[in-house]
Design a protein around this motif. Structure first.
Motif, PDB file in Angstrom:
ATOM      1  N   ARG A  86       0.950  -1.254  -0.134  1.00 49.86           N
ATOM      2  CA  ARG A  86       0.299   0.033  -0.003  1.00 49.86           C
ATOM      3  C   ARG A  86       0.918   1.177  -0.070  1.00 49.86           C
ATOM      4  N   ILE A  87       1.893   1.597   0.827  1.00 47.64           N
ATOM      5  CA  ILE A  87       2.929   2.492   0.818  1.00 47.64           C
ATOM      6  C   ILE A  87       3.373   2.454  -0.648  1.00 47.64           C
ATOM      7  N   ARG A  88       3.987   1.470  -1.341  1.00 49.54           N
ATOM      8  CA  ARG A  88       4.481   1.546  -2.477  1.00 49.54           C
ATOM      9  C   ARG A  88       3.374   2.141  -3.615  1.00 49.54           C
ATOM     10  N   GLU A  89       2.379   1.569  -3.663  1.00 52.95           N
ATOM     11  CA  GLU A  89       1.165   1.921  -4.484  1.00 52.95           C
ATOM     12  C   GLU A  89       1.110   3.509  -4.297  1.00 52.95           C
ATOM     13  N   LEU A  90       0.800   3.802  -3.163  1.00 54.68           N
ATOM     14  CA  LEU A  90       0.672   5.528  -2.857  1.00 54.68           C
ATOM     15  C   LEU A  90       1.531   6.228  -3.464  1.00 54.68           C
ATOM     16  N   ILE A  91       3.041   5.827  -3.403  1.00 54.93           N
ATOM     17  CA  ILE A  91       4.022   6.464  -4.079  1.00 54.93           C
ATOM     18  C   ILE A  91       3.907   6.484  -5.491  1.00 54.93           C
ATOM     19  N   LEU A  92       3.706   5.346  -6.083  1.00 52.88           N
ATOM     20  CA  LEU A  92       3.154   5.349  -7.682  1.00 52.88           C
ATOM     21  C   LEU A  92       1.913   6.065  -7.959  1.00 52.88           C
ATOM     22  N   VAL A  93       0.999   6.592  -7.140  1.00 52.47           N
ATOM     23  CA  VAL A  93      -0.092   7.386  -7.402  1.00 52.47           C
ATOM     24  C   VAL A  93       0.432   9.053  -7.105  1.00 52.47           C
ATOM     25  N   THR A  94       1.161   9.136  -6.036  1.00 54.83           N
ATOM     26  CA  THR A  94       1.285  10.484  -5.753  1.00 54.83           C
ATOM     27  C   THR A  94       2.581  11.104  -6.736  1.00 54.83           C
ATOM     28  N   SER A  95       3.422  10.346  -7.380  1.00 53.95           N
ATOM     29  CA  SER A  95       4.337  10.791  -7.891  1.00 53.95           C
ATOM     30  C   SER A  95       3.935  11.686  -9.341  1.00 53.95           C
ATOM     31  N   ALA A  96       2.823  11.686  -9.612  1.00 53.54           N
ATOM     32  CA  ALA A  96       2.405  12.171 -10.877  1.00 53.54           C
ATOM     33  C   ALA A  96       1.870  13.763 -10.393  1.00 53.54           C
ATOM     34  N   LEU A  97       1.711  13.903  -9.153  1.00 53.09           N
ATOM     35  CA  LEU A  97       1.162  15.031  -8.770  1.00 53.09           C
ATOM     36  C   LEU A  97       1.462  16.327  -9.613  1.00 53.09           C
ATOM     37  N   PRO A  98       2.651  16.453  -9.608  1.00 49.43           N
ATOM     38  CA  PRO A  98       2.940  17.810 -10.223  1.00 49.43           C
ATOM     39  C   PRO A  98       2.578  18.349 -11.864  1.00 49.43           C
ATOM     40  N   ASP A  99       2.236  16.926 -12.439  1.00 51.94           N
ATOM     41  CA  ASP A  99       2.006  16.720 -13.834  1.00 51.94           C
ATOM     42  C   ASP A  99       0.525  16.928 -14.255  1.00 51.94           C
ATOM     43  N   LEU A 100      -0.389  16.913 -13.263  1.00 54.33           N
ATOM     44  CA  LEU A 100      -1.780  16.571 -13.417  1.00 54.33           C
ATOM     45  C   LEU A 100      -2.529  17.912 -14.243  1.00 54.33           C
ATOM     46  N   GLY A 101      -2.133  19.093 -13.780  1.00 52.30           N
ATOM     47  CA  GLY A 101      -2.771  20.307 -14.293  1.00 52.30           C
ATOM     48  C   GLY A 101      -2.329  20.427 -15.829  1.00 52.30           C
ATOM     49  N   ARG A 102      -1.384  19.923 -16.241  1.00 53.94           N
ATOM     50  CA  ARG A 102      -0.939  20.205 -17.756  1.00 53.94           C
ATOM     51  C   ARG A 102      -0.734  19.017 -18.579  1.00 53.94           C
ATOM     52  N   ARG A 103      -1.184  17.783 -18.169  1.00 55.06           N
ATOM     53  CA  ARG A 103      -0.950  16.524 -18.826  1.00 55.06           C
ATOM     54  C   ARG A 103      -2.113  15.808 -18.568  1.00 55.06           C
ATOM     55  N   PRO A 104      -3.052  16.047 -19.436  1.00 58.81           N
ATOM     56  CA  PRO A 104      -4.747  15.072 -19.238  1.00 58.81           C
ATOM     57  C   PRO A 104      -4.506  13.703 -19.341  1.00 58.81           C
ATOM     58  N   HIS A 112      -7.629   6.892 -12.274  1.00 57.83           N
ATOM     59  CA  HIS A 112      -7.780   5.486 -12.454  1.00 57.83           C
ATOM     60  C   HIS A 112      -6.913   4.799 -11.081  1.00 57.83           C
ATOM     61  N   ARG A 113      -5.744   4.969 -10.938  1.00 57.19           N
ATOM     62  CA  ARG A 113      -5.162   4.577  -9.687  1.00 57.19           C
ATOM     63  C   ARG A 113      -5.617   4.864  -8.568  1.00 57.19           C
ATOM     64  N   LEU A 114      -5.840   6.142  -8.568  1.00 56.72           N
ATOM     65  CA  LEU A 114      -6.624   6.580  -7.133  1.00 56.72           C
ATOM     66  C   LEU A 114      -7.885   5.785  -6.805  1.00 56.72           C
ATOM     67  N   ARG A 115      -8.568   5.836  -7.906  1.00 57.24           N
ATOM     68  CA  ARG A 115      -9.767   4.981  -7.727  1.00 57.24           C
ATOM     69  C   ARG A 115      -9.686   3.542  -7.313  1.00 57.24           C
ATOM     70  N   THR A 116      -8.750   2.730  -7.710  1.00 57.39           N
ATOM     71  CA  THR A 116      -8.434   1.481  -7.508  1.00 57.39           C
ATOM     72  C   THR A 116      -8.006   1.394  -6.070  1.00 57.39           C
ATOM     73  N   LEU A 117      -7.108   2.224  -5.555  1.00 54.31           N
ATOM     74  CA  LEU A 117      -6.804   2.141  -4.135  1.00 54.31           C
ATOM     75  C   LEU A 117      -7.760   2.647  -3.110  1.00 54.31           C
ATOM     76  N   ARG A 118      -8.874   3.569  -3.442  1.00 53.02           N
ATOM     77  CA  ARG A 118      -9.942   3.820  -2.909  1.00 53.02           C
ATOM     78  C   ARG A 118     -10.856   2.540  -2.816  1.00 53.02           C
ATOM     79  N   GLU A 119     -11.125   2.114  -3.849  1.00 56.59           N
ATOM     80  CA  GLU A 119     -11.977   0.683  -3.931  1.00 56.59           C
ATOM     81  C   GLU A 119     -11.067  -0.573  -3.403  1.00 56.59           C
ATOM     82  N   GLU A 120      -9.990  -0.489  -3.148  1.00 58.23           N
ATOM     83  CA  GLU A 120      -9.264  -1.670  -2.688  1.00 58.23           C
ATOM     84  C   GLU A 120      -9.201  -2.647  -3.730  1.00 58.23           C
ATOM     85  N   THR A 121      -9.221  -2.329  -4.998  1.00 59.66           N
ATOM     86  CA  THR A 121      -9.160  -3.178  -6.245  1.00 59.66           C
ATOM     87  C   THR A 121      -7.510  -3.648  -6.471  1.00 59.66           C
ATOM     88  N   LEU A 122      -7.401  -4.870  -5.857  1.00 57.12           N
ATOM     89  CA  LEU A 122      -5.932  -5.026  -5.586  1.00 57.12           C
ATOM     90  C   LEU A 122      -5.377  -5.689  -7.026  1.00 57.12           C
TER      91      LEU A 122
END
Length: 130
Positions: A86-104, A112-122
Protein backbone atom coordinates in the motif's frame (compact mmCIF):
# COMPACT_ATOMS: atom_id res chain seq x y z
CA UNK A 1 12.70 -19.00 8.62
CA UNK A 2 13.30 -18.59 4.91
CA UNK A 3 16.61 -18.49 3.05
CA UNK A 4 16.63 -14.69 2.91
CA UNK A 5 16.22 -14.31 6.67
CA UNK A 6 19.18 -16.65 7.25
CA UNK A 7 21.56 -14.54 5.18
CA UNK A 8 20.28 -10.99 5.76
CA UNK A 9 19.28 -8.82 8.70
CA UNK A 10 15.74 -7.54 9.05
CA UNK A 11 16.96 -3.96 8.66
CA UNK A 12 19.89 -2.89 6.54
CA UNK A 13 21.06 -0.28 4.04
CA UNK A 14 18.43 -0.26 1.29
CA UNK A 15 18.31 1.43 -2.08
CA UNK A 16 14.74 2.64 -1.60
CA UNK A 17 13.75 2.57 -5.29
CA UNK A 18 15.29 -0.65 -6.58
CA UNK A 19 13.92 -1.50 -10.01
CA UNK A 20 15.36 -2.38 -13.39
CA UNK A 21 15.05 1.22 -14.59
CA UNK A 22 17.72 2.18 -12.07
CA UNK A 23 20.28 -0.32 -13.37
CA UNK A 24 23.22 1.20 -15.24
CA UNK A 25 25.80 -0.59 -17.38
CA UNK A 26 29.32 0.81 -17.58
CA UNK A 27 31.49 0.50 -20.73
CA UNK A 28 32.99 -2.78 -19.48
CA UNK A 29 29.53 -4.33 -19.13
CA UNK A 30 29.41 -4.22 -15.33
CA UNK A 31 25.94 -3.43 -13.98
CA UNK A 32 25.47 -0.96 -11.15
CA UNK A 33 22.47 0.36 -9.26
CA UNK A 34 21.99 4.11 -9.70
CA UNK A 35 19.57 6.77 -8.43
CA UNK A 36 20.59 6.63 -4.79
CA UNK A 37 18.49 9.56 -3.51
CA UNK A 38 16.15 7.20 -1.58
CA UNK A 39 18.94 5.17 0.03
CA UNK A 40 18.68 4.72 3.77
CA UNK A 41 18.24 2.25 6.60
CA UNK A 42 15.03 0.24 6.50
CA UNK A 43 13.37 -3.12 6.13
CA UNK A 44 15.19 -5.31 3.60
CA UNK A 45 11.79 -6.25 2.17
CA UNK A 46 11.30 -2.68 0.90
CA UNK A 47 13.70 -3.10 -2.01
CA UNK A 48 11.82 -6.20 -3.16
CA UNK A 49 8.39 -4.55 -2.87
CA UNK A 50 9.06 -2.36 -5.91
CA UNK A 51 9.37 -5.33 -8.27
CA UNK A 52 6.42 -7.15 -6.70
CA UNK A 53 4.08 -4.15 -7.03
CA UNK A 54 5.19 -3.48 -10.61
CA UNK A 55 4.56 -7.13 -11.44
CA UNK A 56 1.06 -7.10 -10.00
CA UNK A 57 -0.07 -3.66 -11.16
CA UNK A 58 1.59 -3.60 -14.58
CA UNK A 59 1.21 -7.26 -15.56
CA UNK A 60 4.82 -8.45 -15.23
CA UNK A 61 4.12 -11.54 -13.13
CA UNK A 62 6.41 -13.76 -15.22
CA UNK A 63 9.32 -11.45 -14.51
CA UNK A 64 8.50 -11.40 -10.82
CA UNK A 65 8.36 -15.20 -10.58
CA UNK A 66 11.87 -15.38 -12.05
CA UNK A 67 13.07 -12.50 -9.88
CA UNK A 68 11.79 -13.95 -6.60
CA UNK A 69 13.12 -17.39 -7.51
CA UNK A 70 16.57 -15.87 -8.11
CA UNK A 71 16.35 -14.03 -4.78
CA UNK A 72 15.17 -17.17 -3.03
CA UNK A 73 12.44 -15.14 -1.37
CA UNK A 74 9.01 -13.83 -2.31
CA UNK A 75 8.11 -10.66 -0.44
CA UNK A 76 4.42 -11.15 -1.29
CA UNK A 77 4.39 -14.12 1.09
CA UNK A 78 5.47 -12.11 4.14
CA UNK A 79 3.34 -10.58 6.87
CA UNK A 80 4.54 -7.06 6.00
CA UNK A 81 3.56 -7.34 2.32
CA UNK A 82 0.07 -5.75 2.58
CA UNK A 83 1.41 -2.66 4.36
CA UNK A 84 4.52 -2.26 2.20
CA UNK A 85 2.43 -2.78 -0.94
CA UNK A 86 0.00 0.00 0.00
CA UNK A 87 2.85 2.40 0.74
CA UNK A 88 4.53 1.67 -2.61
CA UNK A 89 1.24 2.01 -4.48
CA UNK A 90 0.61 5.37 -2.82
CA UNK A 91 4.05 6.50 -4.01
CA UNK A 92 3.15 5.39 -7.56
CA UNK A 93 -0.05 7.43 -7.37
CA UNK A 94 1.38 10.60 -5.84
CA UNK A 95 4.46 10.75 -8.07
CA UNK A 96 2.32 12.27 -10.82
CA UNK A 97 0.84 15.13 -8.80
CA UNK A 98 3.08 17.86 -10.30
CA UNK A 99 1.95 16.90 -13.85
CA UNK A 100 -1.82 16.64 -13.37
CA UNK A 101 -2.70 20.19 -14.42
CA UNK A 102 -0.81 20.20 -17.69
CA UNK A 103 -0.95 16.57 -18.86
CA UNK A 104 -4.49 15.20 -19.26
CA UNK A 105 -3.31 11.67 -20.10
CA UNK A 106 -1.39 11.53 -16.83
CA UNK A 107 -4.39 12.92 -14.95
CA UNK A 108 -6.62 10.19 -16.39
CA UNK A 109 -4.25 7.41 -15.30
CA UNK A 110 -3.84 9.09 -11.91
CA UNK A 111 -7.63 9.04 -11.42
CA UNK A 112 -7.72 5.35 -12.37
CA UNK A 113 -4.97 4.48 -9.89
CA UNK A 114 -6.52 6.54 -7.12
CA UNK A 115 -9.94 4.96 -7.70
CA UNK A 116 -8.51 1.43 -7.53
CA UNK A 117 -6.75 2.26 -4.25
CA UNK A 118 -9.91 3.71 -2.73
CA UNK A 119 -11.98 0.73 -3.87
CA UNK A 120 -9.19 -1.66 -2.79
CA UNK A 121 -9.21 -3.29 -6.23
CA UNK A 122 -5.93 -5.12 -5.78
CA UNK A 123 -5.91 -6.79 -9.20
CA UNK A 124 -6.63 -3.68 -11.31
CA UNK A 125 -4.02 -3.07 -14.02
CA UNK A 126 -2.25 0.25 -14.12
CA UNK A 127 -0.47 1.82 -17.08
CA UNK A 128 2.78 3.77 -17.03
CA UNK A 129 2.46 7.54 -16.86
CA UNK A 130 3.49 8.85 -20.27
Amino acid sequence: MNKFERISPTRAVIHGDAHTGNLLRDPSGRIMLGDLDSTGIGPVAWDLVVCAVVAQRFGRTGFYREFSAACGWDVTQTSEWPTLRRIRELILVTSALPDLGRRPEVAAEHQHRLRTLREETLNARWHPYR
